[in-house]
Design a protein around this motif. Structure first.
Motif, PDB file in Angstrom:
ATOM      1  N   MET A   1       0.865  -1.304  -0.050  1.00 44.66           N
ATOM      2  CA  MET A   1      -0.088  -0.162   0.067  1.00 44.66           C
ATOM      3  C   MET A   1       0.993   1.207   0.135  1.00 44.66           C
ATOM      4  N   THR A   2       0.646   2.253  -0.977  1.00 49.60           N
ATOM      5  CA  THR A   2       1.353   3.537  -0.846  1.00 49.60           C
ATOM      6  C   THR A   2       0.816   4.422   0.012  1.00 49.60           C
ATOM      7  N   ASP A   3       1.200   5.684   0.112  1.00 50.61           N
ATOM      8  CA  ASP A   3       0.504   6.600   0.888  1.00 50.61           C
ATOM      9  C   ASP A   3      -0.086   7.661  -0.143  1.00 50.61           C
ATOM     10  N   ARG A   4      -0.455   7.251  -1.540  1.00 50.97           N
ATOM     11  CA  ARG A   4      -1.230   8.036  -2.344  1.00 50.97           C
ATOM     12  C   ARG A   4      -2.556   8.109  -2.221  1.00 50.97           C
ATOM     13  N   SER A   5      -3.409   9.011  -2.420  1.00 44.65           N
ATOM     14  CA  SER A   5      -4.414   9.331  -2.531  1.00 44.65           C
ATOM     15  C   SER A   5      -4.941   9.373  -3.961  1.00 44.65           C
ATOM     16  N   LEU A   6      -6.093   8.899  -4.361  1.00 40.52           N
ATOM     17  CA  LEU A   6      -6.515   8.540  -5.856  1.00 40.52           C
ATOM     18  C   LEU A   6      -8.050   9.281  -5.819  1.00 40.52           C
ATOM     19  N   ILE A   7      -8.224  10.296  -7.010  1.00 39.28           N
ATOM     20  CA  ILE A   7      -9.409  10.467  -7.336  1.00 39.28           C
ATOM     21  C   ILE A   7     -10.046   9.993  -8.594  1.00 39.28           C
ATOM     22  N   LEU A   8     -11.121   9.448  -8.334  1.00 33.91           N
ATOM     23  CA  LEU A   8     -11.789   8.600  -9.555  1.00 33.91           C
ATOM     24  C   LEU A   8     -13.301   9.249 -10.138  1.00 33.91           C
ATOM     25  N   THR A   9     -13.243   9.237 -11.358  1.00 34.52           N
ATOM     26  CA  THR A   9     -14.433   9.615 -12.117  1.00 34.52           C
ATOM     27  C   THR A   9     -15.295   8.371 -12.270  1.00 34.52           C
ATOM     28  N   ALA A  10     -16.585   8.159 -11.398  1.00 35.25           N
ATOM     29  CA  ALA A  10     -17.484   7.056 -11.653  1.00 35.25           C
ATOM     30  C   ALA A  10     -18.621   7.435 -12.292  1.00 35.25           C
ATOM     31  N   PRO A  11     -18.713   6.962 -13.659  1.00 35.20           N
ATOM     32  CA  PRO A  11     -19.845   7.560 -14.424  1.00 35.20           C
ATOM     33  C   PRO A  11     -21.080   6.578 -14.357  1.00 35.20           C
ATOM     34  N   THR A  44     -17.831  11.286  -7.694  1.00 39.68           N
ATOM     35  CA  THR A  44     -16.433  11.604  -7.784  1.00 39.68           C
ATOM     36  C   THR A  44     -16.216  10.661  -6.498  1.00 39.68           C
ATOM     37  N   VAL A  45     -15.206   9.740  -6.620  1.00 41.14           N
ATOM     38  CA  VAL A  45     -14.743   8.835  -5.507  1.00 41.14           C
ATOM     39  C   VAL A  45     -13.286   9.269  -5.065  1.00 41.14           C
ATOM     40  N   THR A  46     -13.093   9.604  -3.940  1.00 40.96           N
ATOM     41  CA  THR A  46     -11.777   9.587  -3.380  1.00 40.96           C
ATOM     42  C   THR A  46     -11.213   8.684  -2.486  1.00 40.96           C
ATOM     43  N   VAL A  47     -10.039   8.063  -2.834  1.00 41.58           N
ATOM     44  CA  VAL A  47      -9.541   6.911  -1.896  1.00 41.58           C
ATOM     45  C   VAL A  47      -8.274   7.326  -1.423  1.00 41.58           C
ATOM     46  N   ALA A  48      -8.299   7.511  -0.009  1.00 40.00           N
ATOM     47  CA  ALA A  48      -7.052   8.032   0.928  1.00 40.00           C
ATOM     48  C   ALA A  48      -6.663   6.978   1.980  1.00 40.00           C
ATOM     49  N   PRO A  49      -5.472   7.038   1.885  1.00 37.66           N
ATOM     50  CA  PRO A  49      -5.000   6.114   3.132  1.00 37.66           C
ATOM     51  C   PRO A  49      -5.548   6.544   4.516  1.00 37.66           C
ATOM     52  N   ALA A  50      -5.811   5.491   5.434  1.00 40.86           N
ATOM     53  CA  ALA A  50      -6.534   5.689   6.756  1.00 40.86           C
ATOM     54  C   ALA A  50      -6.144   4.736   7.825  1.00 40.86           C
ATOM     55  N   PRO A  51      -6.100   4.789   8.969  1.00 39.95           N
ATOM     56  CA  PRO A  51      -6.115   3.780   9.811  1.00 39.95           C
ATOM     57  C   PRO A  51      -7.022   2.583   9.686  1.00 39.95           C
ATOM     58  N   ARG A  83      -5.181  -8.371   1.795  1.00 45.27           N
ATOM     59  CA  ARG A  83      -4.314  -7.066   2.279  1.00 45.27           C
ATOM     60  C   ARG A  83      -5.417  -6.473   3.425  1.00 45.27           C
ATOM     61  N   ASP A  84      -4.883  -5.219   3.842  1.00 42.71           N
ATOM     62  CA  ASP A  84      -5.706  -4.363   4.755  1.00 42.71           C
ATOM     63  C   ASP A  84      -6.222  -3.431   4.004  1.00 42.71           C
ATOM     64  N   ALA A  85      -7.597  -3.238   3.776  1.00 45.79           N
ATOM     65  CA  ALA A  85      -8.315  -2.238   2.963  1.00 45.79           C
ATOM     66  C   ALA A  85      -8.331  -0.917   4.126  1.00 45.79           C
ATOM     67  N   ASN A  86      -7.149  -0.483   4.347  1.00 49.98           N
ATOM     68  CA  ASN A  86      -6.979   0.818   5.287  1.00 49.98           C
ATOM     69  C   ASN A  86      -7.044   1.911   4.531  1.00 49.98           C
ATOM     70  N   VAL A  87      -8.291   2.482   4.042  1.00 55.76           N
ATOM     71  CA  VAL A  87      -8.513   3.598   3.196  1.00 55.76           C
ATOM     72  C   VAL A  87      -9.895   4.183   3.805  1.00 55.76           C
ATOM     73  N   CYS A  88      -9.700   5.568   3.307  1.00 54.61           N
ATOM     74  CA  CYS A  88     -11.147   6.116   3.555  1.00 54.61           C
ATOM     75  C   CYS A  88     -11.595   6.593   2.460  1.00 54.61           C
ATOM     76  N   VAL A  89     -12.844   6.107   1.832  1.00 56.13           N
ATOM     77  CA  VAL A  89     -13.363   6.310   0.732  1.00 56.13           C
ATOM     78  C   VAL A  89     -14.552   7.340   0.685  1.00 56.13           C
ATOM     79  N   THR A  90     -14.290   8.479   0.031  1.00 57.76           N
ATOM     80  CA  THR A  90     -15.370   9.457  -0.002  1.00 57.76           C
ATOM     81  C   THR A  90     -16.190   9.588  -1.160  1.00 57.76           C
TER      82      THR A  90
END
Length: 298
Positions: A1-11, A44-51, A83-90
């Motif tokens: 897992m990286t410390d990157r956050s991603l922004i995705l377009t979900a049509p 718009t879906v943002t996936v960011a690292p989280a505890p 894996r551990d899905a340690n992410v915050c999905v907005t």
């Protein structure tokens, strides 16, 4: 897992063809032929690292996050890949719910795509389609290109087609109107509506003949939905009576309907007129891609 956050377009998606059949597969699901195309209306879906895994929607939803398809997708990915899905999905929601536009499905697909990217998983891994199928029938579509034809329970990729032109589309849904997909299938079983054969529209799409394909738009489950909810039929009748609509039908099991339009101006005019009628409406267009990673979040 990286410390990157991603922004995705979900049509969102519309069904250019939906054929439900009375026979069922080993899972008990109806045999469904579904030809889908993505449209520009998108969450718009943002996936960011989280505890720990969390899912939140904007505006906030009124049900536990554990029931959100995005949460279920993250859990399924974590279980499959160890894996551990340690992410915050907005999820910034623009696609209306209970519309047949695939909003929950595209959000789930966005999480699958994001975790695939963050975990360095090959997007061609066939396990991704299996994970997507376990979340919902439309989810695999949003991992591939548009338009595409799905068989089985509407969840097995059969064919992908050449990109359609950026054709104008208007989406119209009566406010506070929803159709239970389960109930729609139950009503279908009571009084089945035969489905047109999909061969002609598939051939038109294969040949890149968009005009011929639009003339063959079909949805036999939409007939049931319009019987269940008369306001859907009202919208369909209204759209079909308007100048410049090329094809009109229900999105999935509803409660949204769509009209393919001759011009961008027609779509915009009809969206405004529909809103004046007190309905939710959006002018958009067909697009060639499904879920896309926009950029790392700064």
């Amino acid at each position: 897992m990286t410390d990157r956050s991603l922004i995705l377009t979900a049509p969102a998606k519309i069904n250019l063809y939906l054929g439900v059949h009375t026979e069922r597969d080993a899972r008990g699901y109806h045999r469904v032929d579904s030809l889908m195309a993505a449209v520009g209306l998108a969450d718009t879906v943002t996936v960011a690292p989280a505890p720990a895994l969390t899912v939140q929607t904007i505006p906030a939803s009124d049900f536990p996050m554990q029931k959100n398809t995005a949460y279920r997708a993250a859990i399924a990915m974590a279980e499959h890949y160890g894996r551990d899905a340690n992410v915050c999905v907005t999820i910034e929601k623009r696609i209306p719910l209970c519309a047949g536009l695939g909003g929950p499905s595209t959000d789930a697909a966005a999480v699958i795509v994001a975790l695939t990217e963050l975990w360095g998983i090959d997007r061609a891994d066939p396990a991704l389609d299996d994970i997507a199928r376990g979340i919902g029938a439309d989810v695999p579509f949003f991992l591939h290109s548009s338009p595409a034809f799905y068989v089985g329970g509407g969840d097995v990729l059969a064919a992908e087609y050449p990109v359609l032109p950026a054709t104008p589309v208007v989406l119209v849904k009566p406010h506070e109107t929803s159709v239970s997909t389960v109930e729609a299938y139950r009503r279908f079983d009571e009084s089945p509506v035969p489905a047109d054969k999909p061969g002609a529209i598939a051939s038109a799409l294969r040949a890149g003949d968009a005009e011929a394909a639009y003339a063959l738009v079909h949805n036999n489950l939409g007939v049931i939905s319009a019987q269940m909810e008369p306001r859907i039929q009202t919208v369909l009748d209204w759209l079909r009576a308007q100048e410049g609509t090329v094809a009109v039908d229900v999105c999935g099991s509803g409660a949204c309907s769509f009209a393919i339009c001759d011009t961008v101006a027609t779509a915009a005019h009809l969206a405004g007129a529909a809103q004046q009628n007190g309905w939710w409406a959006c002018a958009t267009e067909l697009i060639p891609n499904t879920v896309q990673i926009d950029a790392p979040k700064k």
